[in-house]
Every structure is written in structure tokens, then in C-alpha cells.
Scaffold this motif. Structure first.
Motif, PDB file in Angstrom:
ATOM      1  N   LEU A 324      82.915 -78.471  -6.149  1.00 38.78           N
ATOM      2  CA  LEU A 324      81.470 -78.476  -5.973  1.00 38.78           C
ATOM      3  C   LEU A 324      80.897 -77.182  -6.534  1.00 38.78           C
ATOM      4  CD1 LEU A 324      78.959 -79.870  -4.738  1.00 38.78           C
ATOM      5  CD2 LEU A 324      79.394 -78.555  -2.650  1.00 38.78           C
ATOM      6  N   LYS A 325      79.909 -77.307  -7.406  1.00 41.78           N
ATOM      7  CA  LYS A 325      79.296 -76.144  -8.043  1.00 41.78           C
ATOM      8  C   LYS A 325      78.603 -75.266  -7.010  1.00 41.78           C
ATOM      9  CE  LYS A 325      75.895 -74.941 -11.633  1.00 41.78           C
ATOM     10  NZ  LYS A 325      74.907 -75.489 -12.598  1.00 41.78           N
ATOM     11  N   ALA A 326      78.756 -73.959  -7.170  1.00 45.64           N
ATOM     12  CA  ALA A 326      78.120 -73.013  -6.254  1.00 45.64           C
ATOM     13  C   ALA A 326      77.211 -72.069  -7.025  1.00 45.64           C
ATOM     14  CB  ALA A 326      79.188 -72.205  -5.519  1.00 45.64           C
ATOM     15  N   GLN A 327      75.989 -71.882  -6.532  1.00 51.53           N
ATOM     16  CA  GLN A 327      75.066 -70.923  -7.114  1.00 51.53           C
ATOM     17  C   GLN A 327      74.055 -70.526  -6.050  1.00 51.53           C
ATOM     18  OE1 GLN A 327      73.803 -73.600 -10.305  1.00 51.53           O
ATOM     19  NE2 GLN A 327      71.733 -73.659  -9.449  1.00 51.53           N
ATOM     20  N   PRO A 328      73.480 -69.318  -6.135  1.00 51.55           N
ATOM     21  CA  PRO A 328      72.610 -68.820  -5.061  1.00 51.55           C
ATOM     22  C   PRO A 328      71.282 -69.549  -4.937  1.00 51.55           C
ATOM     23  CG  PRO A 328      72.657 -67.292  -6.906  1.00 51.55           C
ATOM     24  CD  PRO A 328      73.706 -68.311  -7.188  1.00 51.55           C
ATOM     25  N   TRP A 329      70.771 -70.107  -6.032  1.00 49.91           N
ATOM     26  CA  TRP A 329      69.462 -70.779  -5.955  1.00 49.91           C
ATOM     27  C   TRP A 329      69.507 -72.049  -6.793  1.00 49.91           C
ATOM     28  CZ3 TRP A 329      65.488 -70.162  -2.793  1.00 49.91           C
ATOM     29  CH2 TRP A 329      64.299 -70.828  -3.080  1.00 49.91           C
ATOM     30  N   TRP A 330      68.977 -73.126  -6.229  1.00 49.41           N
ATOM     31  CA  TRP A 330      68.996 -74.412  -6.913  1.00 49.41           C
ATOM     32  C   TRP A 330      67.564 -74.864  -7.197  1.00 49.41           C
ATOM     33  CZ3 TRP A 330      73.490 -77.362  -7.916  1.00 49.41           C
ATOM     34  CH2 TRP A 330      74.673 -76.818  -7.407  1.00 49.41           C
ATOM     35  N   ASP A 331      67.350 -75.357  -8.387  1.00 56.74           N
ATOM     36  CA  ASP A 331      66.098 -76.025  -8.707  1.00 56.74           C
ATOM     37  C   ASP A 331      66.205 -77.463  -8.210  1.00 56.74           C
ATOM     38  OD1 ASP A 331      64.360 -77.776 -10.732  1.00 56.74           O
ATOM     39  OD2 ASP A 331      63.555 -75.732 -10.713  1.00 56.74           O
ATOM     40  N   PRO A 332      65.130 -78.029  -7.644  1.00 54.37           N
ATOM     41  CA  PRO A 332      65.212 -79.403  -7.127  1.00 54.37           C
ATOM     42  C   PRO A 332      65.742 -80.405  -8.143  1.00 54.37           C
ATOM     43  CG  PRO A 332      63.177 -78.386  -6.402  1.00 54.37           C
ATOM     44  CD  PRO A 332      63.814 -77.418  -7.354  1.00 54.37           C
ATOM     45  N   SER A 333      65.456 -80.191  -9.415  1.00 59.22           N
ATOM     46  CA  SER A 333      65.912 -81.128 -10.445  1.00 59.22           C
ATOM     47  C   SER A 333      67.428 -81.103 -10.621  1.00 59.22           C
ATOM     48  CB  SER A 333      65.236 -80.802 -11.780  1.00 59.22           C
ATOM     49  OG  SER A 333      65.589 -79.498 -12.216  1.00 59.22           O
ATOM     50  N   GLU A 334      68.099 -80.063 -10.125  1.00 57.71           N
ATOM     51  CA  GLU A 334      69.550 -79.955 -10.238  1.00 57.71           C
ATOM     52  C   GLU A 334      70.277 -80.649  -9.086  1.00 57.71           C
ATOM     53  OE1 GLU A 334      70.792 -75.848 -12.074  1.00 57.71           O
ATOM     54  OE2 GLU A 334      69.224 -75.485 -10.568  1.00 57.71           O
ATOM     55  N   THR A 335      69.517 -81.211  -8.171  1.00 58.02           N
ATOM     56  CA  THR A 335      70.116 -81.822  -6.979  1.00 58.02           C
ATOM     57  C   THR A 335      69.743 -83.304  -6.919  1.00 58.02           C
ATOM     58  OG1 THR A 335      68.251 -81.567  -5.456  1.00 58.02           O
ATOM     59  CG2 THR A 335      69.633 -79.627  -5.847  1.00 58.02           C
ATOM     60  N   PRO A 336      70.458 -84.076  -6.091  1.00 61.89           N
ATOM     61  CA  PRO A 336      70.077 -85.487  -5.899  1.00 61.89           C
ATOM     62  C   PRO A 336      68.927 -85.644  -4.903  1.00 61.89           C
ATOM     63  CG  PRO A 336      72.073 -85.009  -4.682  1.00 61.89           C
ATOM     64  CD  PRO A 336      71.747 -83.768  -5.437  1.00 61.89           C
ATOM     65  N   TYR A 337      68.330 -84.517  -4.472  1.00 64.81           N
ATOM     66  CA  TYR A 337      67.288 -84.555  -3.449  1.00 64.81           C
ATOM     67  C   TYR A 337      65.926 -84.131  -3.985  1.00 64.81           C
ATOM     68  CZ  TYR A 337      71.388 -84.814  -0.432  1.00 64.81           C
ATOM     69  OH  TYR A 337      72.561 -85.196   0.153  1.00 64.81           O
ATOM     70  N   GLU A 338      65.727 -84.285  -5.258  1.00 64.23           N
ATOM     71  CA  GLU A 338      64.464 -83.839  -5.846  1.00 64.23           C
ATOM     72  C   GLU A 338      63.267 -84.538  -5.211  1.00 64.23           C
ATOM     73  OE1 GLU A 338      62.371 -83.164 -10.239  1.00 64.23           O
ATOM     74  OE2 GLU A 338      64.251 -84.295 -10.071  1.00 64.23           O
ATOM     75  N   ASP A 339      63.339 -85.852  -5.035  1.00 60.23           N
ATOM     76  CA  ASP A 339      62.226 -86.589  -4.429  1.00 60.23           C
ATOM     77  C   ASP A 339      61.976 -86.133  -2.994  1.00 60.23           C
ATOM     78  OD1 ASP A 339      61.960 -87.985  -6.762  1.00 60.23           O
ATOM     79  OD2 ASP A 339      63.066 -89.752  -6.066  1.00 60.23           O
ATOM     80  N   ILE A 340      63.054 -85.836  -2.263  1.00 58.64           N
ATOM     81  CA  ILE A 340      62.924 -85.394  -0.871  1.00 58.64           C
ATOM     82  C   ILE A 340      62.244 -84.029  -0.808  1.00 58.64           C
ATOM     83  CG2 ILE A 340      64.254 -84.633   1.144  1.00 58.64           C
ATOM     84  CD1 ILE A 340      66.272 -86.856   0.458  1.00 58.64           C
ATOM     85  N   VAL A 341      62.639 -83.129  -1.723  1.00 60.10           N
ATOM     86  CA  VAL A 341      62.022 -81.802  -1.765  1.00 60.10           C
ATOM     87  C   VAL A 341      60.524 -81.928  -2.008  1.00 60.10           C
ATOM     88  CG1 VAL A 341      61.899 -79.617  -3.033  1.00 60.10           C
ATOM     89  CG2 VAL A 341      64.133 -80.628  -2.490  1.00 60.10           C
ATOM     90  N   HIS A 342      60.159 -82.772  -2.949  1.00 65.21           N
ATOM     91  CA  HIS A 342      58.732 -82.968  -3.252  1.00 65.21           C
ATOM     92  C   HIS A 342      57.996 -83.581  -2.058  1.00 65.21           C
ATOM     93  CE1 HIS A 342      59.403 -81.550  -7.178  1.00 65.21           C
ATOM     94  NE2 HIS A 342      59.889 -82.671  -7.724  1.00 65.21           N
ATOM     95  N   MET A 343      58.652 -84.476  -1.330  1.00 63.45           N
ATOM     96  CA  MET A 343      58.030 -85.085  -0.155  1.00 63.45           C
ATOM     97  C   MET A 343      57.764 -84.019   0.924  1.00 63.45           C
ATOM     98  SD  MET A 343      59.421 -88.163   2.317  1.00 63.45           S
ATOM     99  CE  MET A 343      60.870 -87.230   2.816  1.00 63.45           C
TER     100      MET A 343
END
Length: 439
Positions: A324-343
Motif C-alpha cells: 500500500l502506497k504511503a505518503q504524508p498528504w493525499w489529493d482526493p483524486s488519488e483515492t477511491p473516496y473522491e466523491d465522499i470527500v466532496h460530499m
């Protein structure tokens, strides 16, 4: 011991009786000579019985047959095998050995059938029942389904019912520790603790039992019971790494960082691998940070990273997914939860307003934050979902917020975390999802 001897004498008598039926002609001849040679017959019968008794129990007797030496060797191997046995079961030693061989060859299905036959013939044999439980357990490990798991539980429960004062300690301890573990796997933590309670009452000084009991207590967050047992263990074994690190862990949960640090250090520096796990390293590192010993804390995090406990000094998760990729900050577009973040972003004012309403009208509903994430100040939480269950009373006070969370199954149904509104000293409000602190 007298009970065992009586049982063995009864078994020897049963074998003698069977032997007489097998040799009808000899029996008739014996009867015809009975009056003349009465005294001689009594002496011979007593001698034969004694020989048979000693032969059955491996206590002596010479046999010139080709099978004699092999039989005694097998009997000895069963009594010394990794599966504990007792002298009470020595009269079926050869059959037990044959079933053990099947287990050693990973032929668990065949072993189950052999042990089932033995249990059917000798229903009071705890050794045969234990072999059946282990064989069934091996099949459970392979299938990993609940039906097989509960079948194994029932087989180990039969071992528990057969146990008496003559049962070998190692047999009972091994079987009951496994039974407790199976109950835990089945989600029956309380039943598992009942088994360990009984085991600890029977063997209060056994270190293996003490460690497993305290470990299960910590999992159940019954820290006081665990503390008493671990302190008792350290009285007789002051350098025991397991006891040191787990007692230190308990003190860390009580926010007694000064007491926790030396104990945790003692465990981590010892040779017990059960102290070199994420929970122990985190407890030690966090305790050091709370004591303002930040440099030492990061030395511990680096050590844990080198041992493969953490992915990095900065990424200190208890649960790591391979690759699993690890990084300190994720953009919503890099995750499968982009729609949830926007909601969530679109409804942040609704969430804020419902949180403020509780703060202003029912501030006592907020509980003290229990992960001890703060160093100073006041930080409280209002729990909406916990371990996959909705807090209906709480959600009735913030209906729109809970309606939003229900649309996020990974949050609302998370078995190892919760969703809560946090209130910090500066009256900040935030929606937060945390992983539950479990071992």
C-alpha cells in the motif's frame, strides 16, 4: 494415582476375561483340573495376571516375540510425544502412536477417523479425545470456516469435561489455551476468559497460563486483572520481558508515563518477541513524548522501523497493508473516496451547525477523548458510530450529520474504529475517523 491403578487393574481384568473366551478349550481343561490343582491354579492365575498387568503398563515382563521390543518402543514414544499423554492411557499406546503418526504426516482427516474410533472404544480416554480435538483443529485451520471452528471448540470442550486430578498438566494447559483462543476467534471473548480463569485457578503459578491470561485481559481492556497477574509474575521472574512490557503498557493507558517507560524499555530490550510489536513501541514512544523526551521517542520509532514494525519513523500504524502506497498528504483524486470527500466538503456547515448545537445545549454529552492524543488542554468527543454500530441516541441529536455518514459504509460499518465530533479547548469542531486502539 490409586484411581489410575484401579482403572488399569480393571482394564487388565477385562483383557484377561477376553483372553479366556478366545481359548475355550484351554478353559475347559483348566476346569477339569481345577479341583486337583486348586492351589497351583490360583498361583499361576495370579502370576499371569501380574505379568499381564505389568506388560500392559510397560512396567516389566519379558516377551520373546518379534513384536515385543517394537511395542514397548511405540509405547514409550507415545508417552514422550509432543502430544502429552499419561500412564492411564498406556494400554492403548500403540493405537495412539499410529494416530499420532497420521498427524505428523499432515493426514488430519485420517487422524480424525482413527481418534474417533479410539474415543468410541475408550470414551474416558482424555488422550484420545485430545488427539481428536487437535486433528479437528488442523482441519479448521485449513478450511477457516465458522462451522469447522465451532466443531473444534466442541471437541476441546469434551477434553475439559474429561479432565480430572490425574490429567497431565501440559495436556490440559495446551488444550485449554487453544480452546480460549478459538473462542476469541469466534468473537466469544468472555467465554475465552472463562476458560483461562479456570486454568489460572488450577495452575496459579504456571508462567504460560499467567501470560496468556494477562494478555487476554489486556485485549478485553480489563487492565486491573492483568496488572495483578503480571505483578505476581514479576515477583518470581523480575526480568521477564513479557511481563515488563505488558505491565508498562498498562501504566501507559493509565497515563502513568514515569512508571511505564522503564518497564517498556525492559521489555523491548529483552528477548521476548511479543514485546517487539507496534502497540508496545507506540506506548513507549508516546510515553517518552509526553515526558518531553522527544529525541528518545524518535530513537525508539527508528528502532521499530529497522525491525520492520513500522513502515517508517513517521508512518507508525498498527495495521499495515503490504504494497500500500504511503505518503504524508493525499489529493482526493488519488483515492477511491473522491466523491465522499466532496460530499463532506459540501456539507461542512451542516455538520458544524449540528455540532455547535450540542455544544451549546448539551455540552455534557461530550466525553473525554480516550486516545490521549493531547499533551495539554481539554479535548472531548461525541461518538456517532463505534465498531460498526450506530449510536442512535447520539444520531437523534445530529440527524443530518448521521445521514451523511450512513452514505459512507466504510466509515459507518468500520469494526475497528469510530466516527465522532471532537471538541477542543479552542472550541474547534471537526469530524474525525480513528482506528480503534486494539491489539
Amino acid at each position: 494415582m490409586q484411581t489410575v491403578r484401579k482403572r488399569n487393574r480393571d482394564e487388565a481384568a477385562r483383557i484377561v476375561h477376553q483372553d479366556e473366551h478366545k481359548h475355550g478349550g484351554d478353559r475347559l481343561l483348566g476346569r477339569s483340573l481345577q479341583v486337583i490343582f486348586l492351589v497351583t491354579a490360583v498361583v499361576v492365575t495370579a502370576a499371569a495376571s501380574a505379568f499381564l498387568y505389568h506388560y500392559v503398563h510397560g512396567l516389566g515382563g519379558n516377551d520373546s516375540s518379534d513384536q515385543s521390543s517394537d511395542t514397548r518402543t511405540r509405547r514409550s514414544r507415545v508417552l514422550q510425544s509432543p502430544i502429552p499423554s499419561s500412564n492411564a492411557d498406556s494400554y492403548i499406546a500403540e493405537q495412539l502412536f499410529a494416530a499420532d503418526e497420521l498427524l505428523a504426516q499432515n493426514r488430519s482427516g485420517d487422524a480424525v477417523r482413527e481418534f474417533q474410533n479410539l474415543v468410541k472404544q475408550f470414551p474416558r480416554s482424555i488422550r484420545a479425545q485430545y488427539g481428536l480435538a487437535i486433528s479437528s483443529d488442523n482441519i479448521t485451520e485449513g478450511s477457516r470456516d465458522n462451522k469447522s471452528l465451532w466443531h473444534s471448540v466442541h471437541e476441546y470442550e469434551k477434553v475439559r469435561k474429561l479432565a480430572d486430578s490425574t490429567t497431565p498438566a501440559r495436556l490440559l494447559i495446551q488444550s485449554m489455551l487453544r480452546l480460549s483462543n478459538l473462542y476469541t476467534l469466534a468473537g466469544q471473548l468472555r467465554k475465552g476468559m472463562e476458560v483461562l480463569n479456570g486454568l489460572l485457578a488450577r495452575y496459579p503459578d504456571d508462567t504460560m497460563v499467567m501470560k496468556e491470561f494477562s494478555h487476554q485481559c489486556i485485549k478485553a481492556e480489563d487492565f486491573e486483572k492483568a496488572k495483578i497477574v503480571l505483578e505476581g509474575l514479576l515477583e518470581v521472574r523480575p526480568d521477564d520481558g513479557f511481563a515488563l512490557c505488558h505491565l508498562g503498557y498498562i501504566w501507559e493507558t493509565k497515563l502513568e508515563y514515569e512508571k511505564a517507560v522503564p518497564l517498556l524499555y525492559g521489555g523491548v530490550r529483552g528477548d521476548d518477541n511479543r514485546c517487539r510489536v507496534a502497540n508496545i513501541y507506540l506506548a513507549l514512544g508516546d510515553s517518552l513524548q509526553k515526558l518531553r523526551r522527544r529525541h528518545e521517542a524518535y530513537e525508539i520509532y527508528r528502532e521499530a522501523t529497522e525491525r520492520g514494525v513500522f513502515l517508517s519513523t513517521w508512518q507508525r500504524s498498527r495495521y499495515n497493508v503490504p504494497n500500500l502506497k504511503a505518503q504524508p498528504w493525499w489529493d482526493p483524486s488519488e483515492t477511491p473516496y473522491e466523491d465522499i470527500v466532496h460530499m463532506l466538503e459540501a456539507n461542512w456547515k451542516t455538520i458544524r451547525n449540528e455540532g455547535l448545537s450540542i455544544m451549546n445545549n448539551n455540552k455534557d454529552s461530550f466525553q473525554t477523548e480516550n486516545l490521549h492524543l493531547r499533551e495539554t488542554g481539554d479535548w472531548k468527543q461525541f461518538i456517532l458510530f463505534a465498531r460498526g454500530n450506530e449510536n442512535r441516541e447520539a444520531c437523534s441529536q445530529v440527524p443530518e450529520t448521521c445521514k451523511i455518514i450512513r452514505k459512507i459504509p466504510d466509515a459507518a460499518g468500520c469494526k475497528r474504529g469510530w466516527v465522532s465530533i471532537l471538541l477542543c479547548v479552542a472550541t474547534c469542531l471537526s469530524l474525525s475517523m480513528y482506528q480503534l486502539n486494539v491489539e
